[in-house]
Design an enzyme around this catalytic site. Sequence first.
Site, PDB file in Angstrom:
ATOM      1  N   HIS B 137     -26.473  16.270  31.329  1.00  0.00           N
ATOM      2  CA  HIS B 137     -27.634  15.372  31.378  1.00  0.00           C
ATOM      3  C   HIS B 137     -28.775  16.158  32.019  1.00  0.00           C
ATOM      4  O   HIS B 137     -28.534  17.026  32.861  1.00  0.00           O
ATOM      5  CB  HIS B 137     -27.233  14.176  32.253  1.00  0.00           C
ATOM      6  CG  HIS B 137     -28.204  13.037  32.233  1.00  0.00           C
ATOM      7  ND1 HIS B 137     -29.347  13.024  32.981  1.00  0.00           N
ATOM      8  CD2 HIS B 137     -28.179  11.844  31.579  1.00  0.00           C
ATOM      9  CE1 HIS B 137     -29.984  11.882  32.790  1.00  0.00           C
ATOM     10  NE2 HIS B 137     -29.300  11.147  31.938  1.00  0.00           N
ATOM     11  N   ASP B 214     -20.787  15.646  38.064  1.00  0.00           N
ATOM     12  CA  ASP B 214     -21.574  14.476  37.681  1.00  0.00           C
ATOM     13  C   ASP B 214     -20.591  13.402  37.218  1.00  0.00           C
ATOM     14  O   ASP B 214     -20.008  13.518  36.134  1.00  0.00           O
ATOM     15  CB  ASP B 214     -22.536  14.868  36.555  1.00  0.00           C
ATOM     16  CG  ASP B 214     -23.314  13.683  35.999  1.00  0.00           C
ATOM     17  OD1 ASP B 214     -23.041  12.538  36.411  1.00  0.00           O
ATOM     18  OD2 ASP B 214     -24.194  13.913  35.142  1.00  0.00           O
ATOM     19  N   GLN B 217     -20.639   8.861  34.428  1.00  0.00           N
ATOM     20  CA  GLN B 217     -19.999   8.171  33.313  1.00  0.00           C
ATOM     21  C   GLN B 217     -18.491   8.054  33.502  1.00  0.00           C
ATOM     22  O   GLN B 217     -17.818   7.502  32.636  1.00  0.00           O
ATOM     23  CB  GLN B 217     -20.308   8.900  31.994  1.00  0.00           C
ATOM     24  CG  GLN B 217     -21.790   8.932  31.635  1.00  0.00           C
ATOM     25  CD  GLN B 217     -22.353   7.577  31.266  1.00  0.00           C
ATOM     26  OE1 GLN B 217     -21.604   6.629  30.993  1.00  0.00           O
ATOM     27  NE2 GLN B 217     -23.660   7.454  31.271  1.00  0.00           N
ATOM     28  N   LYS B 240     -24.680   1.824  36.768  1.00  0.00           N
ATOM     29  CA  LYS B 240     -23.766   1.983  35.626  1.00  0.00           C
ATOM     30  C   LYS B 240     -22.377   1.449  35.957  1.00  0.00           C
ATOM     31  O   LYS B 240     -21.514   1.378  35.090  1.00  0.00           O
ATOM     32  CB  LYS B 240     -23.680   3.456  35.220  1.00  0.00           C
ATOM     33  CG  LYS B 240     -25.013   4.015  34.695  1.00  0.00           C
ATOM     34  CD  LYS B 240     -24.870   5.479  34.350  1.00  0.00           C
ATOM     35  CE  LYS B 240     -26.188   6.206  34.316  1.00  0.00           C
ATOM     36  NZ  LYS B 240     -26.905   6.089  33.055  1.00  0.00           N
ATOM     37  N   CYS B 380     -31.387  11.775  27.176  1.00  0.00           N
ATOM     38  CA  CYS B 380     -31.629  12.716  28.291  1.00  0.00           C
ATOM     39  C   CYS B 380     -30.659  13.883  28.273  1.00  0.00           C
ATOM     40  O   CYS B 380     -30.281  14.393  29.332  1.00  0.00           O
ATOM     41  CB  CYS B 380     -31.562  12.016  29.642  1.00  0.00           C
ATOM     42  SG  CYS B 380     -32.665  10.624  29.792  1.00  0.00           S
TER      43      CYS B 380
HETATM   44  C1  LIG Z   1     -24.036  11.747  32.719  1.00  0.00           C
HETATM   45  C2  LIG Z   1     -25.243  11.252  33.449  1.00  0.00           C
HETATM   46  N1  LIG Z   1     -25.744  11.968  34.462  1.00  0.00           N
HETATM   47  C3  LIG Z   1     -26.818  11.559  35.157  1.00  0.00           C
HETATM   48  C4  LIG Z   1     -27.461  10.382  34.862  1.00  0.00           C
HETATM   49  C5  LIG Z   1     -28.653   9.983  35.678  1.00  0.00           C
HETATM   50  O1  LIG Z   1     -28.473   8.753  36.287  1.00  0.00           O
HETATM   51  P1  LIG Z   1     -29.717   7.921  36.835  1.00  0.00           P
HETATM   52  O2  LIG Z   1     -30.712   7.885  35.720  1.00  0.00           O
HETATM   53  O3  LIG Z   1     -29.153   6.591  37.162  1.00  0.00           O
HETATM   54  O4  LIG Z   1     -30.258   8.635  38.030  1.00  0.00           O
HETATM   55  C6  LIG Z   1     -26.984   9.608  33.795  1.00  0.00           C
HETATM   56  C7  LIG Z   1     -27.630   8.349  33.373  1.00  0.00           C
HETATM   57  O5  LIG Z   1     -28.760   8.245  33.003  1.00  0.00           O
HETATM   58  C8  LIG Z   1     -25.851  10.056  33.084  1.00  0.00           C
HETATM   59  O6  LIG Z   1     -25.357   9.342  32.062  1.00  0.00           O
END
Ligand SMILES: Cc1ncc(COP(=O)(O)O)c(C=O)c1O
Lengths: 195, 424
Positions: B137, B214, B217, B240, B380
């Site tokens: 991401h 990370d 998910q 999430k 993203c």
């Molecule tokens: C795999 C992953 N990493 C990081 C993020 C970033 O999370 P957030 O936008 O809640 O800060 C997300 C979600 O957008 C994600 O799905």
Amino acid sequence: MADFGMDDEDLEQMYQEVILDAARDPHGRVGDQADGGEDSDGDGVTIRVEHEACLAAESHQFNPTCGDQATIHVEVAPGEQGGPDLIQRIVWQGSGCSISQASLSIMVDLVQGQTVDHAMDLAADFRKLMESRGAGIEDEKAQDALGDAMVFQGVSKYPMRIKCALLGWEGMKASVAQALSAGRVGDKAVKEEQA
Amino acid sequence: MVIDDSIRQQFPILDQQVHGHPMVYLDSAATAQKPLAVIDAVRDFYLKDNAGVHRGAHELAARSTMAFEHARSRVAALVGAEGQEGGEEIVVTAGATAALNLLATAFGNASLGRGGKAAQRFALKPGDEVVVSKAEHHSVLLPFQELCYRTGAVLKSFDLDPDGRVLADTADQVITERTKVVAVTHVSNVTGAITDIKPIVRRAHQVGALVVLDVCQSVPHLPIDLHAMDVDFAAWSAHKMYGPTGVGFLYGRRELLEALPPASFGGSMVELAYLDRPASYMDPPARFEAGTQPVAQMIGAGVAADWLMDLGMENVAEHEKAIAIGLLRVGELDGVRILGPTTPEDRIGTVAFDVQGVHPHDVGQYVDSRGIAIRVGHHCAQPVHRHFGLMASNRASTGVYNTVADTDALLDAVSGVRRFFRVA
Ligand SMILES: Cc1ncc(COP(=O)(O)O)c(C=O)c1O
């Protein structure tokens, strides 16, 4: 609550025949290979220039929310002795949703061979149409001038899609402005021509 | 406990019509809907206990502080981290993105010599390497890429197999003696593939590198034990995992958090502050929690963690696997390609797909007209889309409240897309 989505009828309204047809085989789109894609001489132009006497410029447009992108290439014939500047050629490279592709196609049909002033008027009217939230525009002359582009009235109801429809028009405005300003201050191509 | 349709009663938002159809929510990978328990907890907090935490001495301040710290311990319990006072391993942030930026900034500060000798284990210098994967991401890729630009370190990446899964068995080649940080996704938010982190952690620790995982998910969908996984840091968001927006977490092994210099400065993270001398900073987690905290959100997150533990993460995973199997059938439709593993093993119910000849924006509009919410775009994560030769895709993703009827509705809608757009 405002309803920004659509039922089946709205869907047909947005995706009218004209749009679906134009999106499948959009006018003015040039292939990646045939026309370069590399800015070999660093003048900001990647698509091969056909009219050497024209001022050429390109604008890269990108919609980061969905990844639609287009490079709009124009060649403007400068008006001599006070005559109007003409859009001699307008083509583009890129990809995107059917709304962006159809809008690019219809824009090309509308401004190709027209004066810059006329193209800018059309762009302004089209923007008004897209900002009308589905209501359309009243000016009948503008409606006639926009012709096929009026089918995007249905799209103007959907805030998430307006950018798609405007992408090509914004690129046309930016590239024409760039071509003219480069020409006016004596851009490389012009100077070489005159030398 | 078997999770069945009755769980939907805890999610009033699901009970609505969208464009004349019963709403089908298949976008939990973007954000999950909230159960009444979470909504009520946030409301109750504002109705009865609202105050800032770790400041002031009045009754409400004490109640808020207790509730905030209790929530921290529940979140810790969900992921197998330490929650006892004095040993906390969970730092409250504004979200996963904020947590990852905090960490990369702290590493950058250590690289500038801040945090003293203990912090040198986080310092990067020219020639050092930071390893990510092509499935990251942007919230992982960009903070660590910027860290490389600031320190002169080199950014490297794990390749992906044709299904988009991180090629973990190349760890011995990708991670070298020069590698200082390995930041990878546990589960991709595009492919849904679960990364086999074992060989990555083993190799990273062999060369003395830190592992940042990370878990955005994975935490909402799978049983997670960060200690057992032996990672050094981890980041995720509450929203999430059925909690509120505006709050997320940085996990760090206690010993590492104690050595890590702060990245954000202000109130409530400092012991002594002067005009003419450096301040002394508090112990973790307070050291990393400058400013007024998202208290109500954190309390909601604690309730969400409890709620998930009550359901049982094994049960959540099993339920969602059944839904994932339903979603994966989308790949059997004409002209539809799944970006990710096409079978349910080692993946979650996040299923990205391409409809040949139809742009995702148009697919999304079409299925929305049938009341179905999916995500369209690059989610993203542009590099992983490039891996598949695409700019964008469509993504359906599961939550505990999804049913097989939801997957049927999606399949029915997607099967009409190519005809509508005249490509079939
Ligand atoms: C795999 C992953 N990493 C990081 C993020 C970033 O999370 P957030 O936008 O809640 O800060 C997300 C979600 O957008 C994600 O799905």
